[in-house]
Design an enzyme around this catalytic site. Structure first.
Site, PDB file in Angstrom:
ATOM      1  N   ASP A 104      34.483  -7.384  11.046  1.00 51.56           N
ATOM      2  CA  ASP A 104      34.550  -6.215  11.921  1.00 51.56           C
ATOM      3  C   ASP A 104      35.332  -6.614  13.167  1.00 51.56           C
ATOM      4  O   ASP A 104      35.194  -7.741  13.667  1.00 51.56           O
ATOM      5  CB  ASP A 104      33.152  -5.739  12.315  1.00 51.56           C
ATOM      6  CG  ASP A 104      33.219  -4.440  13.116  1.00 51.56           C
ATOM      7  OD1 ASP A 104      33.397  -3.376  12.500  1.00 51.56           O
ATOM      8  OD2 ASP A 104      33.118  -4.500  14.362  1.00 51.56           O
TER       9      ASP A 104
ATOM     10  N   HIS B  27      28.559  -1.401  17.856  1.00 47.10           N
ATOM     11  CA  HIS B  27      29.951  -1.500  18.299  1.00 47.10           C
ATOM     12  C   HIS B  27      30.292  -2.869  18.882  1.00 47.10           C
ATOM     13  O   HIS B  27      31.204  -2.983  19.698  1.00 47.10           O
ATOM     14  CB  HIS B  27      30.311  -0.394  19.307  1.00 47.10           C
ATOM     15  CG  HIS B  27      30.288   0.972  18.697  1.00 47.10           C
ATOM     16  ND1 HIS B  27      31.200   1.395  17.767  1.00 47.10           N
ATOM     17  CD2 HIS B  27      29.428   2.012  18.893  1.00 47.10           C
ATOM     18  CE1 HIS B  27      30.923   2.635  17.417  1.00 47.10           C
ATOM     19  NE2 HIS B  27      29.840   3.039  18.087  1.00 47.10           N
TER      20      HIS B  27
ATOM     21  N   ASP C 144      27.910  -5.525  13.943  1.00 42.13           N
ATOM     22  CA  ASP C 144      28.394  -4.540  12.972  1.00 42.13           C
ATOM     23  C   ASP C 144      28.725  -5.207  11.628  1.00 42.13           C
ATOM     24  O   ASP C 144      28.489  -4.626  10.557  1.00 42.13           O
ATOM     25  CB  ASP C 144      29.633  -3.830  13.513  1.00 42.13           C
ATOM     26  CG  ASP C 144      29.286  -2.803  14.596  1.00 42.13           C
ATOM     27  OD1 ASP C 144      28.103  -2.731  14.974  1.00 42.13           O
ATOM     28  OD2 ASP C 144      30.199  -2.093  15.065  1.00 42.13           O
TER      29      ASP C 144
END
Length: 575
Positions: A34, A175, A180
């Site tokens: 991510d 976030h 994540d």
């Protein structure tokens, strides 16, 4: 009491490896990544954080996390979303310092991301900008996977936060890259459990997530259940037992299964799969044997959905006609007509070669069958006046055409050098006159003639002898025997010590593959490529395997020049 397998049987049927049976998802390494960025476009935005989680068999292998100095201010909206500020990244490494360690962490694992085009796009852009080669990893997008694994009722949208709620992940997305990635990794493994019901159980099946098959075809994947996970040839059959399609694979089970799980997009093959009701397989000792059997089966049975190899009798050759004043013609046959040039790569190449031979040697271009003595009132064409034809149509035996025919015969059967020399001079003249298109046509003519002669010499050389050879394959060796340029038999030798015993056994075999039939050009090409490949060792040569020192190969630069030109124009086709 069971009888132990013979040494030959052990050689012919080696123990399958993981590469043979495919990689189960339970043994696949997944790297879930991510990114946090300063914006949405890799052209204008930069990476601010990378988080990645590596798992195998559902177990954590390692984690990767770092902030990244983007080299530009982080917009306030992004700060509010991620909590990453300029102060946090001021001492962080730049992306060019991070990429080497991240790519090492990724290795050969399957790269997974939620909305993968976004993350992969940024990573690829960074690699391009800083001179790192993108590893070409297999990519799984958990958004795409969620469309297969969840219903609209339980997950009305496929956002990461929604899927985390559906699957009750221990980590809540926030976030930040590592958190994540952890949540995405949990979601990935829960969804893989679900899609196993659709036949997605091996790494090779993951491509099906991008192009799902219709349910009626996916159900046919059960055809693969009894197929061995070994190299060989497979044949799809229709409702009347007719052969629909023949192919080869290093792993028959995985290949047959892939037709029903990987979203086959070719219209003709989709149509074939709808008709197919069973699949037959022939296990082969080597990949070479599988390739030869495929060619022979296609030529013998003409399966409806095979295009390659289906018309061996249409192989093109260039020959002189059998008449008093012979001319050049394109002939089609499985085996070469007497004194023919070829096999040519295509009928188009054959016609180009004919035109080149006519231009260089003055062979007549008219198609009329001429009498020995010209008829009264016979008239010649313009080529006589141009000095490009001896005009036997009006001059008869005194025309000197016999010399022209003899030169053409020699060029077809022995040495194309006179043709090359004559056309080289014409090319120079056309280039000096700025007639570059005509010069290129003449170059293509030389190339077609030389290529046909080279192929003839190459295939004739292996047809004059018997050969036993070995080539490294995996931890062992493929051993194969050939006769008349045709494949006879093969075996797999697990170690170097097994090579010579296998060669001795194969030396006396002629195989059961129809060697009394004409040997197909394509089969001889397969054999020649295998024998000429890097690492091949000649063990036995009975007869003489040699090509003439003064043969067509010394003019190979013309073939190379044409290939380079066609490759530059993007229309090079390998045959």
């Amino acid at each position: 009491m069971t009888t132990p397998p013979s040494a030959l049987e052990q050689l012919l049927h080696r123990q399958p490896t993981l590469a043979d049976v495919g990689e189960p998802l339970s043994q696949t390494t997944f790297v879930v990544v991510d990114l946090e960025t300063t914006g949405t476009s890799p052209q204008t935005a930069r990476i601010t954080e990378i988080g990645a989680v590596k798992t195998r068999g559902g177990e954590l292998v390692g984690e990767f996390q770092t902030l990244v100095d983007p080299g530009l201010p982080i917009p306030p909206m992004i700060v509010a979303l991620t909590g990453i500020t300029d102060a946090m990244v001021v001492a962080a490494p730049r992306i060019e310092q991070v990429l080497p360690s991240f790519l090492e962490f990724l290795g050969d694992g399957v790269l997974v991301a939620h909305n993968a085009p976004f993350d992969v796009g940024f990573l690829k852009a960074a690699c391009r900008a800083h001179g790192y080669a993108w590893p070409g990893s297999q990519v799984v997008d958990t958004v795409t996977l969620a469309r297969r694994a969840t219903t609209k009722e339980e997950a009305p949208n496929k956002k990461l936060s929604t899927l985390a709620r559906v699957f009750g992940t221990a980590v809540e997305p926030n976030h930040r890259a590592l958190e994540d990635a952890r949540a995405t990794s949990e979601i990935l493994h829960r969804m893989l459990e679900r899609v196993a019901a659709f036949g997605i159980t091996h790494r090779e099946d993951l491509v099906a997530l991008r192009n799902p098959m219709p349910e009626k075809l996916r159900r046919k994947a059960t055809m693969a259940e009894t197929v061995p996970a070994k190299p060989g040839v497979y044949t799809f059959r229709g409702p009347r037992g007719e052969r629909l399609y023949v192919g080869t694979s290093k792993n028959l089970r995985a290949r047959v299964k892939s037709y029903f799980t990987t979203g086959e997009q070719r219209r003709q093959i989709r149509e074939m799969l709808e008709l197919a009701v069973t699949v037959d397989t022939i296990v082969c000792a080597t990949e070479l044997e599988a390739n030869v059997r495929e060619v022979r089966l296609i030529a013998e049975h003409r399966p409806r959905y095979n295009r390659r190899s289906a018309r061996p009798e249409r192989t093109a050759w260039v020959r002189l006609t059998d008449e008093r004043y012979p001319r050049l013609s394109v002939s089609r046959a499985i085996e070469p007509p007497p004194g023919a040039l070829g096999p040519m790569r295509s009928a188009s190449d054959a016609r180009v070669a004919v035109e080149a031979l006519q231009s260089a040697l003055g062979v007549r271009t008219c198609t009329t069958r001429l009498p020995i003595t010209p008829r009264g009132g016979a008239r010649a064409c313009l080529l006589k006046d141009l000095g490009a034809c001896a005009a036997p149509c009006v001059r008869g035996p005194s025309s000197g055409y016999d010399v022209t025919a003899a030169a053409a015969k020699d060029a077809l059967e022995r040495d194309p050098a006179p043709v090359v020399s004559a056309l080289e001079q014409l090319i120079v003249e056309r280039a000096d006159a700025l007639e570059y298109e005509r010069a290129a046509e003449l170059r293509d003519g030389i190339s077609a003639v030389v290529d046909g002669a080279m192929r003839a010499e190459r295939l004739a050389a292996i047809a004059r002898c018997g050969i036993v050879a070995a080539r490294p394959h995996g931890d062992g060796w493929d051993v194969a025997a050939f006769r008349r340029g045709a494949f006879a038999a093969s075996a797999y030798a697990p170690s170097r010590a097994d090579v010579w015993p296998a060669a001795e056994r194969l030396r006396g075999l002629t195989g059961d593959l129809g060697l009394d039939e004409p040997v197909l050009v394509e089969e001889r090409e397969i054999v020649a490529r295998w024998l000429e490949s890097s690492g091949t060792r000649l063990l036995v040569v009975e007869g003489e395997w040699a090509s003439p020192w003064t043969g067509a190969g010394r003019h190979a630069r013309w073939v190379d020049a044409r290939r380079a030109d066609r490759a530059a124009r993007g229309d090079l086709r390998t045959t």
